[in-house]
Design an enzyme around this catalytic site. Sequence first.
Site, PDB file in Angstrom:
ATOM      1  N   ASP A  12       0.751 -11.609  69.978  1.00  0.00           N
ATOM      2  CA  ASP A  12       0.454 -12.713  69.167  1.00  0.00           C
ATOM      3  C   ASP A  12       1.715 -12.845  68.080  1.00  0.00           C
ATOM      4  O   ASP A  12       2.656 -11.945  67.906  1.00  0.00           O
ATOM      5  CB  ASP A  12      -0.903 -12.750  68.298  1.00  0.00           C
ATOM      6  N   SER A  13       1.752 -13.642  67.099  1.00  0.00           N
ATOM      7  CA  SER A  13       2.792 -13.904  66.168  1.00  0.00           C
ATOM      8  C   SER A  13       2.376 -12.905  64.884  1.00  0.00           C
ATOM      9  O   SER A  13       3.302 -12.629  64.350  1.00  0.00           O
ATOM     10  CB  SER A  13       2.809 -15.191  65.492  1.00  0.00           C
ATOM     11  N   TYR A  44       4.313 -18.980  64.499  1.00  0.00           N
ATOM     12  CA  TYR A  44       4.566 -19.613  65.508  1.00  0.00           C
ATOM     13  C   TYR A  44       4.323 -21.196  65.382  1.00  0.00           C
ATOM     14  O   TYR A  44       5.113 -21.717  65.978  1.00  0.00           O
ATOM     15  CB  TYR A  44       4.071 -18.979  66.972  1.00  0.00           C
ATOM     16  N   GLY A  45       3.354 -21.395  64.697  1.00  0.00           N
ATOM     17  CA  GLY A  45       2.938 -22.824  64.646  1.00  0.00           C
ATOM     18  C   GLY A  45       4.064 -24.073  64.068  1.00  0.00           C
ATOM     19  O   GLY A  45       3.909 -24.946  64.400  1.00  0.00           O
ATOM     20  N   CYS A  75      -2.269 -16.151  71.538  1.00  0.00           N
ATOM     21  CA  CYS A  75      -1.854 -17.154  70.724  1.00  0.00           C
ATOM     22  C   CYS A  75      -2.030 -18.560  71.472  1.00  0.00           C
ATOM     23  O   CYS A  75      -1.476 -18.647  72.628  1.00  0.00           O
ATOM     24  CB  CYS A  75      -0.162 -16.746  70.509  1.00  0.00           C
ATOM     25  N   ASN A  76      -2.581 -19.378  70.905  1.00  0.00           N
ATOM     26  CA  ASN A  76      -2.811 -20.782  71.347  1.00  0.00           C
ATOM     27  C   ASN A  76      -1.406 -21.425  71.365  1.00  0.00           C
ATOM     28  O   ASN A  76      -1.179 -22.239  72.494  1.00  0.00           O
ATOM     29  CB  ASN A  76      -3.844 -21.465  70.377  1.00  0.00           C
ATOM     30  N   CYS A 183      -6.611 -21.174  67.312  1.00  0.00           N
ATOM     31  CA  CYS A 183      -5.563 -20.374  66.876  1.00  0.00           C
ATOM     32  C   CYS A 183      -6.355 -19.207  66.725  1.00  0.00           C
ATOM     33  O   CYS A 183      -7.408 -18.988  65.968  1.00  0.00           O
ATOM     34  CB  CYS A 183      -4.880 -20.717  65.610  1.00  0.00           C
ATOM     35  N   HIS A 185      -5.779 -16.763  64.780  1.00  0.00           N
ATOM     36  CA  HIS A 185      -6.050 -15.989  63.515  1.00  0.00           C
ATOM     37  C   HIS A 185      -7.202 -16.628  62.800  1.00  0.00           C
ATOM     38  O   HIS A 185      -7.745 -15.773  62.029  1.00  0.00           O
ATOM     39  CB  HIS A 185      -4.831 -16.487  62.539  1.00  0.00           C
TER      40      HIS A 185
END
Length: 265
Positions: A12-13, A44-45, A75-76, A183, A185
């Site tokens: 993931d980020s 990343y978004g 990570c979506n 997401c 997170h």
Amino acid sequence: MDKASLGIGIFDSGVGGVTVLKELINLLPGENFYYLGDTAHVPYGSKSKEELLILGDAIIRFFLKLGVKMVVFACNTSSAITLPILKERYPVLMEGMLEPLRKNMPAKAKVGVLATEATVKSGLYQKKLMETNKFQEVYMIACPQYVPLIEKGIVSGKEVEEATREYFEPLLKEEVRDVVLGCTHYPFLTETIQKLYPKIQVIDPAAYVAREVYRKLKENKLLGENGGKVQFYVTGDEKSLKNLGSLYLGYNIDRVQKIDLEVIV
């Protein structure tokens, strides 16, 4: 070497993917995991498709050097935008966040999806969910404040509540009662969301993902039996992973290795 004994890469980020890692550990106690938080490039978004592809490509190559039998995109944003391309490039099993949700989520008349700006702009999440014919309406809500707050360790309080009220306003107007955390997170904010909106059903796709990973490994005769270890890596700051990650997993993450993906984005 027996391929079933190889580990599973998960990335993931930042710290968000730990919410998926926890589900994987619970369902697959015999597996070894390599977790990479790409904290040098969080969030990343806000990144372009080209930037996400450069990062995703470097991460897959890192995992293949370690020796893995599968890579989980926890990570979506990456799942929606880069996984379809990267799975054609590399001969390793891959799983993301979107397909397990699409396959396993029960039908709803209306559903809201909280996601990053990149996920919303891509249009893929909404398209994939609507293709199932399970939903009459899918409302995508970009939540740009969430990931930076979470990576700073802020998961409750005034800032989080103000952002949450802003993001939920359009959903409440449309009388949406089921909201997907789009997401990895965002599960860190479940408590705040449920405190503010107790009648909203919050859906975390992580459990669907873990079940799909189990199914794929079993189908390919790759289930591990003698694992149980997790190794943690970051590309930048390790603070959020050590602090929030430890809290979420229920044990201290005391060793985190810093690596360089050797890319420029």
